[in-house]
Write an enzyme that holds these catalytic residues in place. Structure first.
Site, PDB file in Angstrom:
ATOM      1  N   CYS A  82     -13.593 -14.468   3.664  1.00  0.00           N
ATOM      2  CA  CYS A  82     -13.100 -13.163   4.127  1.00  0.00           C
ATOM      3  C   CYS A  82     -12.487 -12.346   3.008  1.00  0.00           C
ATOM      4  O   CYS A  82     -12.340 -11.141   3.129  1.00  0.00           O
ATOM      5  CB  CYS A  82     -12.109 -13.338   5.277  1.00  0.00           C
ATOM      6  SG  CYS A  82     -10.609 -14.238   4.831  1.00  0.00           S
ATOM      7  N   LYS A 118      -3.004 -29.113   2.403  1.00  0.00           N
ATOM      8  CA  LYS A 118      -4.392 -28.698   2.623  1.00  0.00           C
ATOM      9  C   LYS A 118      -5.011 -29.375   3.845  1.00  0.00           C
ATOM     10  O   LYS A 118      -6.230 -29.379   4.026  1.00  0.00           O
ATOM     11  CB  LYS A 118      -5.235 -29.004   1.377  1.00  0.00           C
ATOM     12  CG  LYS A 118      -4.747 -28.246   0.168  1.00  0.00           C
ATOM     13  CD  LYS A 118      -5.856 -27.910  -0.770  1.00  0.00           C
ATOM     14  CE  LYS A 118      -5.370 -26.979  -1.850  1.00  0.00           C
ATOM     15  NZ  LYS A 118      -6.126 -27.109  -3.077  1.00  0.00           N
ATOM     16  N   TYR A 151       0.858  -1.193   0.000  1.00  0.00           N
ATOM     17  CA  TYR A 151       0.000   0.000   0.000  1.00  0.00           C
ATOM     18  C   TYR A 151       0.894   1.243   0.000  1.00  0.00           C
ATOM     19  O   TYR A 151       2.128   1.120  -0.002  1.00  0.00           O
ATOM     20  CB  TYR A 151      -0.974  -0.056   1.181  1.00  0.00           C
ATOM     21  CG  TYR A 151      -1.965  -1.194   1.015  1.00  0.00           C
ATOM     22  CD1 TYR A 151      -3.049  -1.057   0.161  1.00  0.00           C
ATOM     23  CD2 TYR A 151      -1.774  -2.408   1.660  1.00  0.00           C
ATOM     24  CE1 TYR A 151      -3.938  -2.113  -0.027  1.00  0.00           C
ATOM     25  CE2 TYR A 151      -2.652  -3.465   1.471  1.00  0.00           C
ATOM     26  CZ  TYR A 151      -3.739  -3.308   0.629  1.00  0.00           C
ATOM     27  OH  TYR A 151      -4.610  -4.341   0.428  1.00  0.00           O
ATOM     28  N   CYS A 203      -8.723 -20.557   4.132  1.00  0.00           N
ATOM     29  CA  CYS A 203      -9.261 -20.769   2.780  1.00  0.00           C
ATOM     30  C   CYS A 203      -9.389 -19.464   2.005  1.00  0.00           C
ATOM     31  O   CYS A 203      -9.389 -19.481   0.776  1.00  0.00           O
ATOM     32  CB  CYS A 203     -10.591 -21.513   2.826  1.00  0.00           C
ATOM     33  SG  CYS A 203     -11.965 -20.527   3.447  1.00  0.00           S
TER      34      CYS A 203
HETATM   35  C1  LIG Z   1     -10.163  -9.903   5.129  1.00  0.00           C
HETATM   36  C2  LIG Z   1      -8.789  -9.425   5.455  1.00  0.00           C
HETATM   37  C3  LIG Z   1      -8.564  -8.075   5.641  1.00  0.00           C
HETATM   38  C4  LIG Z   1      -7.287  -7.627   5.969  1.00  0.00           C
HETATM   39  N1  LIG Z   1      -7.098  -6.287   6.188  1.00  0.00           N
HETATM   40  C5  LIG Z   1      -5.874  -5.843   6.551  1.00  0.00           C
HETATM   41  C6  LIG Z   1      -5.669  -4.478   6.863  1.00  0.00           C
HETATM   42  O1  LIG Z   1      -6.597  -3.666   6.823  1.00  0.00           O
HETATM   43  N2  LIG Z   1      -4.423  -4.089   7.209  1.00  0.00           N
HETATM   44  C7  LIG Z   1      -3.366  -4.966   7.292  1.00  0.00           C
HETATM   45  O2  LIG Z   1      -2.268  -4.551   7.631  1.00  0.00           O
HETATM   46  N3  LIG Z   1      -3.549  -6.272   7.017  1.00  0.00           N
HETATM   47  C8  LIG Z   1      -4.759  -6.727   6.664  1.00  0.00           C
HETATM   48  N4  LIG Z   1      -4.949  -8.060   6.438  1.00  0.00           N
HETATM   49  C9  LIG Z   1      -3.826  -9.000   6.647  1.00  0.00           C
HETATM   50  C10 LIG Z   1      -3.894  -9.587   8.035  1.00  0.00           C
HETATM   51  O3  LIG Z   1      -3.718  -8.597   9.018  1.00  0.00           O
HETATM   52  C11 LIG Z   1      -2.843 -10.690   8.252  1.00  0.00           C
HETATM   53  O4  LIG Z   1      -1.565 -10.138   8.166  1.00  0.00           O
HETATM   54  C12 LIG Z   1      -2.943 -11.844   7.256  1.00  0.00           C
HETATM   55  O5  LIG Z   1      -4.277 -12.203   7.060  1.00  0.00           O
HETATM   56  C13 LIG Z   1      -2.166 -13.077   7.753  1.00  0.00           C
HETATM   57  O6  LIG Z   1      -2.400 -13.359   9.101  1.00  0.00           O
HETATM   58  P1  LIG Z   1      -3.536 -14.374   9.609  1.00  0.00           P
HETATM   59  O7  LIG Z   1      -3.106 -15.752   9.214  1.00  0.00           O
HETATM   60  O8  LIG Z   1      -3.582 -14.190  11.103  1.00  0.00           O
HETATM   61  O9  LIG Z   1      -4.794 -14.001   8.960  1.00  0.00           O
HETATM   62  C14 LIG Z   1      -6.216  -8.530   6.111  1.00  0.00           C
HETATM   63  C15 LIG Z   1      -6.458  -9.895   5.920  1.00  0.00           C
HETATM   64  C16 LIG Z   1      -7.722 -10.342   5.593  1.00  0.00           C
HETATM   65  C17 LIG Z   1      -7.939 -11.812   5.406  1.00  0.00           C
END
Ligand SMILES: Cc1cc2nc3c(=O)[nH]c(=O)nc-3n(C[C@H](O)[C@H](O)[C@H](O)COP(=O)(O)O)c2cc1C
Length: 712
Positions: free
Chosen positions: A372, A453, A196, A368
């Site tokens: 989301c 998976k 970003y 998956c």
């Molecule tokens: C639906 C969705 C929205 C996300 N929005 C953001 C965001 O606004 N800012 C950000 O830094 N990361 C965002 N992420 C990334 C997550 O913060 C995270 O780094 C990523 O999903 C991997 O971690 P996890 O396995 O805990 O989901 C988003 C991820 C998902 C799936």
């Protein structure tokens, strides 16, 4: 003020549930909801009840620090998703204040992440700005057009920002931070990750400028440091600022961990209160939104490297799911907080369940990305979850007991059937599942055996546990017809799909098998297969897979992993265009004998070939397969085995039930072949519908709670 209970040590997770100070603010435990843009705000970016409900759940769920997802400082020039939050006007402050209060009242500390998407804006779709001019195609980002093919052809034109524009935007970031502070948040976080706008300036790969905002390390850091300086000027030195950025960008010419360590040191020098170490930019989408293939904690090495070089707290994230694993990584000093995004979506009460020493109750996220990401943010909708129906649908938060206890039959023990049974049983109904095989799980069971998976098994295990806890009766090896179901008040048909067998010459050849035959579990001690099952079919050295469905992709991965020469035949212009793009990106890299960035090893000894816009017209005795393409040109291929991998609905029972005058509902693949999210959502909905006054409406849908004056 520190309190007595700070010294209380949790017997299982002493580090996870120990307090920490961040920028002078005490956080009760080490569990952090890393920013998640749920794209559920109002169209003007203001807070609404849905945004509050989501974050309040997570606070109630015992999370120590909640970082609210990307919120734009300037919606006119960039929103990361069409209904992200905005911090660009003072009228946003009262709503943000309510949001902070909703989290504070459950003991959580909270922050807002401010983000400008730059080149990755979902809205507006033109006039995008960045550090440099570019034409870039970013499948996997929410700013990517819905129709991938079109986007690929056109790319996205992006212009370089002028210097005045840069300073102007830095001021807008500071204004946004001030609004966050006014609203009562404890911290603000700057989004410098995932490609970003701030990341675009920081990146040696994206930033090609030659002025004071590009080139050298310090020049690339100037934008974020300028924003921090302005925030401090506006909000005072005591308002803690955190920065999220990616440890590695995972693209040739991108930033590596060496420079990321320097960044942390520089940010600390400039007063940052914490750093939040993420991964990737959208040129390598699988590292930003890590699909199922990525093992738990694969990205923690980056936080660990940073932590060695700074004193401020460091957050790690990506595929963290087990409290035990999180405890260990914190106890080993690899990071200070564990960051969970999708896990909180799948189960906002993750921390509570660990704290209560019931980790088996956690509905673990299977990564998956369908609910989301693919079927919500990417197509400009509010966020949902494939396995947690309560996300974005508050009807599922507090499930009321039904007006009368009903006897309910669910035919089919896959995820949709089990979810229907779960919700109905929670509402007090007496539920019986009829399952034709000897185990519960349905289509999930095929995925469990595919290398990379097996996270799917978590969900199957969780659903099975719920069936036991809710005393749902299960009758195995049962395929009842209407007469055997008359004792029930309603029947839910969740019979899934069956493998299609087109009537072409040679279809009955012994060489022809199905993807289900190939994906049968072969682990002798696996709980899914207690021993009453045939082993999976062993294929010869060359295999042709015919179809374009999960079954085709999974069979290809399993067989290629066994060293077979695999050819996929699809009638579409390319294989798996329906697949969630981060998964597809990694899968195609594996097909080409590579792997997802950050994943070790090359899993397939031979490439997987794709024959597109083609179909099979005949199969010979000797394994000669005749293909015909869209121009009616025929070609011949040899294969030891042909795997049928197209699926069609198997919902015939539903029609027979309606003909017999019985109340029935049809859900999941049995109605139309789709995916896990469709099956689970429909299961949850029907589970919630069954009530005292159950009726069939004119759409032949089951309804209840119709207005008192209506009798159907
Ligand atoms: C639906 C969705 C929205 C996300 N929005 C953001 C965001 O606004 N800012 C950000 O830094 N990361 C965002 N992420 C990334 C997550 O913060 C995270 O780094 C990523 O999903 C991997 O971690 P996890 O396995 O805990 O989901 C988003 C991820 C998902 C799936």
């Amino acid at each position: 003020m520190d309190t007595d209970f700070d010294s209380m040590t949790h017997p299982d997770y002493p580090t996870l549930f120990s307090p920490i100070r961040i920028g002078g603010v005490k956080v009760a435990n080490r569990v952090c909801h890393v920013p998640t843009d749920i794209s559920s705000a109002n169209a003007d970016g203001s807070v609404n009840a849905r945004v509050i409900a989501y974050h309040e759940q997570i606070a109630q769920g015992g999370c120590g620090l909640i970082i609210v997802g990307a919120s734009t400082p300037d919606k006119a020039t960039g929103r990361p998703t069409v209904t992200c939050l905005a911090v660009d006007e003072d009228p946003m402050i009262p709503g943000l204040g309510e949001l902070a209060e909703a989290m504070h009242r459950h003991g959580a500390r909270c922050a807002v992440q401010i983000q400008h998407p730059g080149r990755q804006a979902a809205w507006p779709r033109t006039g995008l700005m960045s550090a440099s001019d570019q034409l870039v195609d970013l499948p996997g980002s929410a700013g990517h057009e819905v129709v991938y093919a079109e986007a690929q052809a056109k790319g996205k034109a992006i212009r370089e920002m002028g210097v005045d524009e840069i300073y102007g935007l830095a001021e807008k970031f500071a204004e946004g931070a001030w609004r966050v502070q006014q609203a009562g948040f404890d911290f603000v976080e700057l989004h410098g990750a995932h490609g970003y706008l701030i990341a675009q300036f920081m990146s040696p790969y994206v930033n090609r400028r030659t002025d004071r905002f590009g080139g050298s390390f310090l020049n690339r850091m100037r934008f974020v440091l300028e924003i921090m300086a302005r925030i401090r000027h506006k909000c005072g030195r005591d308002f803690p600022i955190g920065v999220r950025y990616s440890g590695e960008e995972w693209v040739d010419g991108g930033r590596t961990i060496r420079e990321s360590v320097r960044i942390a040191q520089l940010l600390e020098e400039h007063g940052a209160a914490f750093v939040d170490i993420s991964a990737g930019i959208f040129e390598a989408p699988g590292t930003v939104m890590d699909p199922m293939y990525y093992p738990q904690g694969w990205n923690t090495y980056a936080a660990e490297a940073v932590k060695k070089a700074v004193k401020i707290p460091v957050i790690t994230s990506h595929s963290l799911r087990d409290p035990e694993y999180c405890e260990r990584l914190l106890a080993e000093g690899r990071a200070d907080l564990v960051g969970l995004s999708r896990q909180m979506i799948a189960d906002p009460h993750w921390a509570n369940k660990a704290y209560a020493r019931k980790p088996e109750e956690i509905r673990k996220c299977i990564s998956c990305l369908v609910g989301c990401w693919q079927e919500s943010l990417m197509i400009k909708r509010h966020m949902r979850c494939a396995i947690n129906p309560a996300i974005g649908d508050e009807r599922f938060l507090h499930i009321a007991r039904a007006g009368a206890r009903r006897r309910l039959a669910v035919v089919g023990g896959g995820p949709g059937g089990m979810e229907a049974a779960r919700i109905a049983a929670m509402r007090g109904h007496e539920v019986t599942i009829f399952e034709r095989s000897g185990e519960l799980g349905g289509a999930i069971l095929c995925c469990c055996v595919v290398p990379g998976k097996n996270k799917m098994k978590w969900y199957a295990d969780w659903l099975r546990l719920q069936m036991r806890k809710l005393a749902v009766e299960v009758r195995f090896h049962a395929s009842p017809e209407p007469d055997a179901l008359r004792e029930f008040d309603a029947v839910i048909v969740a019979t899934g799909g069956r493998v299609a067998r087109p009537s072409i010459p040679g279809i009955d050849s012994p060489r022809v098998v199905t993807f289900q035959d190939v994906l049968r579990c072969h682990m002798t001690k696996c709980e899914f297969h207690p021993g009453d099952k045939a082993p999976p079919v062993e294929c010869g050295a060359s295999v042709l897979i015919w179809g374009d469905h999960f079954g085709a992709a999974d069979a290809a991965e399993k067989l290629a992993g066994q060293g077979k020469q695999v050819t996929l035949v699809t009638e579409h212009r390319d294989f798996a265009l329906w697949m969630e793009p981060c998964h597809r990106d990694v899968m195609l890299k594996r097909f080409r004998q590579g792997n997802g960035e950050g994943l070790a090893g090359k899993p397939f000894p031979h490439p997987v070939k794709v024959v597109s816009r083609s179909t099979v017209t005949s199969i010979g005795e000797d394994g000669e397969v005749t293909l015909m393409d869209a121009a009616f040109t025929k070609s011949v291929l040899r294969a030891d085995n042909i795997v049928l991998a197209s699926v069609e609905p198997e919902g015939g029972l539903y029609g027979r039930l309606l003909e017999a005058g019985m109340r029935a509902a049809l859900i999941g693949d049995a109605a139309r072949v789709r995916n896990l999210r469709a099956a689970v959502t429909e299961g949850a909905n029907i589970g919630l519908t069954i009530d005292a006054d159950l009726q069939l409406n004119a759409n032949r849908a089951l309804v209840s709670n119709v207005p008192t004056e209506v009798t159907l």
